[in-house]
Design an enzyme around this catalytic site. Structure first.
Site, short mmCIF file in Angstrom:
data_model
loop_
_atom_site.label_atom_id
_atom_site.label_comp_id
_atom_site.label_asym_id
_atom_site.label_seq_id
_atom_site.Cartn_x
_atom_site.Cartn_y
_atom_site.Cartn_z
N ASP A 38 23.84 -25.07 -52.39
CA ASP A 38 23.63 -26.46 -52.08
C ASP A 38 22.00 -25.30 -51.85
OD1 ASP A 38 24.08 -29.42 -50.24
OD2 ASP A 38 22.06 -27.76 -49.43
N ASP A 59 18.11 -24.04 -56.10
CA ASP A 59 17.86 -25.23 -56.77
C ASP A 59 18.95 -25.55 -58.58
OD1 ASP A 59 16.01 -27.31 -56.87
OD2 ASP A 59 14.51 -26.51 -56.18
N ILE A 60 18.85 -26.61 -58.30
CA ILE A 60 19.79 -27.04 -59.45
C ILE A 60 18.60 -27.93 -59.93
CG2 ILE A 60 22.33 -27.32 -58.13
CD1 ILE A 60 21.52 -31.01 -58.17
N TYR A 155 14.27 -43.28 -56.63
CA TYR A 155 16.09 -42.87 -56.14
C TYR A 155 16.92 -44.08 -57.55
CZ TYR A 155 20.57 -42.66 -53.96
OH TYR A 155 21.65 -41.89 -53.54
N LYS A 159 19.44 -42.73 -60.49
CA LYS A 159 20.64 -43.20 -60.37
C LYS A 159 21.21 -43.92 -61.23
CE LYS A 159 22.31 -40.87 -56.31
NZ LYS A 159 23.11 -39.37 -56.84
N1 NAD Z 1 24.89 -41.58 -48.23
C1 NAD Z 1 24.72 -42.55 -48.84
O1 NAD Z 1 25.09 -43.81 -48.31
C2 NAD Z 1 25.31 -43.09 -50.49
C3 NAD Z 1 24.61 -43.78 -51.00
C4 NAD Z 1 25.22 -43.28 -52.58
C5 NAD Z 1 25.23 -42.17 -52.88
N2 NAD Z 1 24.46 -41.28 -52.11
C6 NAD Z 1 24.83 -40.11 -53.09
O2 NAD Z 1 25.84 -39.03 -52.63
C7 NAD Z 1 25.41 -37.69 -52.18
C8 NAD Z 1 25.60 -37.14 -51.17
O3 NAD Z 1 24.75 -38.21 -50.14
P1 NAD Z 1 25.00 -37.54 -49.28
O4 NAD Z 1 24.82 -38.52 -48.39
O5 NAD Z 1 25.88 -36.44 -48.79
O6 NAD Z 1 23.95 -36.52 -49.05
P2 NAD Z 1 22.69 -35.37 -48.52
O7 NAD Z 1 21.30 -35.92 -48.13
O8 NAD Z 1 23.56 -35.54 -46.85
O9 NAD Z 1 23.26 -34.71 -49.19
C9 NAD Z 1 22.62 -33.60 -50.42
C10 NAD Z 1 22.60 -32.61 -50.39
O10 NAD Z 1 21.76 -32.36 -51.83
C11 NAD Z 1 21.26 -30.73 -51.52
N3 NAD Z 1 19.86 -31.08 -52.24
C12 NAD Z 1 19.05 -31.95 -52.38
N4 NAD Z 1 18.37 -31.55 -53.14
C13 NAD Z 1 19.12 -30.44 -54.41
C14 NAD Z 1 18.65 -29.21 -55.21
N5 NAD Z 1 17.37 -29.65 -55.81
N6 NAD Z 1 19.59 -27.99 -55.12
C15 NAD Z 1 20.65 -28.33 -54.33
N7 NAD Z 1 21.09 -29.08 -53.55
C16 NAD Z 1 19.81 -30.26 -53.16
C17 NAD Z 1 20.76 -31.34 -50.03
O11 NAD Z 1 20.30 -30.21 -49.47
C18 NAD Z 1 21.92 -31.63 -48.96
O12 NAD Z 1 22.72 -30.97 -48.08
C19 NAD Z 1 23.98 -37.72 -53.16
O13 NAD Z 1 23.90 -37.53 -54.95
C20 NAD Z 1 23.50 -39.15 -53.10
O14 NAD Z 1 22.79 -39.69 -53.85
C21 NAD Z 1 24.90 -41.36 -50.89
#
Ligand code: NAD
Length: 251
Positions: A38, A59-60, A155, A159
């Site tokens: 992360d 940072d990915i 976004y 996606k």
């Molecule tokens: N929560 C929802 O309702 C939902 C719905 C559909 C899809 N998603 C997807 O599921 C995944 C996880 O969602 P979540 O709600 O747990 O999100 P979140 O925001 O809680 O977690 C995302 C994590 O990604 C990390 N991150 C962001 N950019 C980064 C980078 N450049 N390098 C490394 N790490 C990075 C952040 O630090 C964070 O810990 C995401 O891809 C999100 O788009 C979430």
């Protein structure tokens, strides 16, 4: 069906919180050695202290850092079998008119949701092939299949790009024994951003959203993790290039 990952090594991005963390925990509970990756160094350290996982802060969006992270995971654990690209999200942004979209905001969302999945998959292909087992699972979204509830243009576009990348990687890496699939979650209250989003709907909007879900409940991070575990398993060997909506059914 008994799904176990003993002897397998999994790299999970976005593991500092939310859905990524739930996936990391479930993989670990099922026997995998987990590398939690992360951007958020502090949350990652707290996670590692509570659960015995190894961590990588990066940072990915940075190709070199992604290749370095995979090399480090292989150096420490000797192999890499499973890559879950769960990092992403909206990077603190909110929906707005098209005229408000900035280049910086656009790029940050693409870096987190698309670039990282590409660079990590590229780096993971060789060790997966030489280890004789490879599973890539990308966390897309309902926003990868239709306009987003968030109203954030980048976004939705990112996606959708991740869905396309999933299909292309399936075709390209399949001959190497690597499957590539995506899970498209529905709305999950997984972090402060989604909590704010939920509160902004108000009681009526919340009821409408739940009513639009066939199972009449919101999903939890564990619902998403369950689907990921199956796609990462031995048993899913002949499933590739698929986008699995995990959203309780949407009307
Ligand atoms: N929560 C929802 O309702 C939902 C719905 C559909 C899809 N998603 C997807 O599921 C995944 C996880 O969602 P979540 O709600 O747990 O999100 P979140 O925001 O809680 O977690 C995302 C994590 O990604 C990390 N991150 C962001 N950019 C980064 C980078 N450049 N390098 C490394 N790490 C990075 C952040 O630090 C964070 O810990 C995401 O891809 C999100 O788009 C979430």
């Amino acid at each position: 069906m008994h799904i176990r990952f003993d002897g397998r090594v999994a790299l999970v991005t976005g593991a500092a919180q939310g859905i990524g963390q739930a996936i990391a925990l479930r993989l670990k509970a099922a026997g995998a050695s987990v590398v939690a990756a992360d951007l958020d160094r502090d949350r990652l350290a707290a996670f590692a202290a509570d659960h015995s996982v190894s961590t990588l802060a990066l940072d990915i969006g940075d190709r070199q850092a992604c290749h370095g992270a995979v090399a480090e995971a292989v150096r420490v654990h000797g192999r890499l079998d499973i890559l879950v690209n769960a990092a992403g999200g909206v990077r603190g942004q909110v929906g707005g008119p098209v005229s408000n979209v900035t280049e910086e905001g656009w790029r940050a969302i693409f870096a987190a949701n698309v670039d990282g999945a590409m660079w990590l998959s590229q780096a993971a292909a060789e060790p997966m092939q030489s280890g004789g087992f490879g599973r890539i699972v990308n966390i897309a979204s309902g926003a990868g299949l239709r306009p987003s509830l968030t109203g954030i243009q980048a976004y939705t576009a990112a996606k959708h790009a991740l869905v396309g990348l999933t299909k292309q990687l399936s075709q390209d890496l399949g001959p190497m024994g690597i499957t590539c699939n995506a899970v498209a979650p529905g709305f999950v209250r997984s972090n402060p951003t989604t909590e704010r989003q939920w509160q902004s709907y108000g009681p009526e909007g919340q009821a409408r959203l739940v009513q639009s879900i066939h199972t009449r409940r919101l999903g939890a991070a564990e619902d998403i993790a369950n689907a990921v575990l199956f796609l990462a398993s031995e048993q899913a060997a002949w499933i590739s290039g698929q986008i699995l909506s995990v959203d309780g059914g949407r009307s």
